[in-house]
Each structure stands twice: as C-alpha cells, then as structure tokens.
Scaffold this active site. Sequence first.
Site, PDB file in Angstrom:
ATOM      1  N   CYS A  96       8.063  85.294-100.187  1.00  0.00           N
ATOM      2  CA  CYS A  96       8.415  86.246 -99.122  1.00  0.00           C
ATOM      3  C   CYS A  96       7.181  86.811 -98.428  1.00  0.00           C
ATOM      4  O   CYS A  96       6.531  86.113 -97.663  1.00  0.00           O
ATOM      5  CB  CYS A  96       9.319  87.343 -99.669  1.00  0.00           C
ATOM      6  SG  CYS A  96      10.269  88.205 -98.384  1.00  0.00           S
ATOM      7  N   HIS A 151      13.955  84.831-103.603  1.00  0.00           N
ATOM      8  CA  HIS A 151      13.789  85.814-104.668  1.00  0.00           C
ATOM      9  C   HIS A 151      14.812  85.486-105.755  1.00  0.00           C
ATOM     10  O   HIS A 151      15.385  84.415-105.794  1.00  0.00           O
ATOM     11  CB  HIS A 151      14.054  87.229-104.149  1.00  0.00           C
ATOM     12  CG  HIS A 151      13.114  87.687-103.095  1.00  0.00           C
ATOM     13  ND1 HIS A 151      11.816  88.067-103.354  1.00  0.00           N
ATOM     14  CD2 HIS A 151      13.282  87.858-101.757  1.00  0.00           C
ATOM     15  CE1 HIS A 151      11.235  88.463-102.229  1.00  0.00           C
ATOM     16  NE2 HIS A 151      12.097  88.341-101.247  1.00  0.00           N
TER      17      HIS A 151
END
Length: 248
Positions: free
Chosen positions: A98, A199
């Site tokens: 990310c 994630h």
Amino acid sequence: MPAERGVTVGVLYPDLLNIYADRGNLLFLRRRCEWRGIPFRLLGVGLGESLEPDAIDLVYIGGGQDRDQELCAEDLALLKRESLEEIASRDIPLLAVCGGYQLLGSGYETDHGTLPGAGIADLSTTRANGPRLVGPCAVQTDLGGPTNGLLAGFENHAGRTRLGESASALGRVVSGHGNNGSDGTEGYRSGNIVGTYLHGPLLPKNWWFADWLLARCLGIDIEELAELDDRLERAAHSEALRAAKVAQ
C-alpha cells in the site's frame, strides 16, 4: 538447506508504516522460519538511518496513514534511494504494501503537493477525488504454487497507481479494484521486487507466497523448504477467496 544462514528482514519505518495489520506479515515470516529452525532477525530502519544492502535478505515497507507517509517520503527518496537502487539492481527481495508500494515509484500526487518516491519502479500514484477503493480482492499472478498463483487479501486505498510502459503488474484482478479500479492490474513486480495493495495481512492469507519470498531470501528453490502443516493457512486463504466471492 542453508538454514544456519538465517533471514534478516530490514523493516523500513516500523513505527510509522504499520497500519491495517501489516505487521502480521513480519510475524508470519518469523513463525515460518522458526518452525523450520531457520534463524530470523528483524532490523528496523527508521527516519535518518541508513539502509545497508549487505546486512539484509529482505526489505519490507508497510502501509501508513497520510501524515506518516509524508514523514517517510522525503527520507526514503533522499537518504535511502541509493541503497534501494542497489537492492533493486541486485534483486534482493523487497515487499512493499500500500503506502510503501506507492513510494517505490516516481511520486505520489496528493491534494497538498507531490510526495517524492524512491524511483526504483516505473509507476506513479495520484490521490483520487472519488471514493476509496475498499474491499476483498483476489489477484491472479504467474507465480505458480499450490493455488496456481492466486493471491487473496483486502484493499483500502484512495491512491490510483498507474504502471509505466516498462513496468509489469504483480497480477490481474479477479475480484476487487487493484491498482486503480479501471485497468485490471494489481501491484507491481520486477524479479524479486513486489509492490501490492493487498492487506489482510497478505502473507498469512497466502502462505505459499511467504515461502516464495523466504526461498528467494535463502537463494534456494521453494521445494527445498521443509514442509509444514498448513491446514490453517489453507483455510485462511479459502476464507479470503470466499470473502472476495471467488469460486474455488
């Protein structure tokens, strides 16, 4: 197998880039090494500290909130850029998730200006005015393994990442949004350098990908890693795919 050599993971900004349970990736790598009798060490590298390529087997960069990402961006681009370029040239494994993934490229354009990037990947990111790209995600890669390269996780990002002409995606989106919600790509991969929006955390939901990284850290074929009882890990992967509404 060179288990006595062990694995040292250089963790960039561990106190700042650690949201969305991404620290679980490091815990999972540690456990899989310990279960196999492989020495494992975490080496935190914070703001103002040098990154030494010869001291590490894997670089890990997690995700962070906007203010924390801003704190890290200039340090990454100025102080650590040369080391990251050497790491990329030597194909030392690197996993960026990310916010860390966004900072591998040329920069991240936000409402308050452009954050500099490390420049080791041909990609750029722009913060969109539209909705965040949030939800379960499944990605088809060419990495093989027991799931035929299928990764599963959870994404939550406002940035829209575009790959340059020389860049290759980690994979194609099967379910979810991916890099930008429009071109069907997810993540970035060049050799052992991997960036992704997944994630969850990523590695406990994709146990074989953790082993893919460890094998490259040790310079061995993945088949040389001792087998483990992965029934729970396989169940976690299956559950992540169900959440993404992907048939198994």
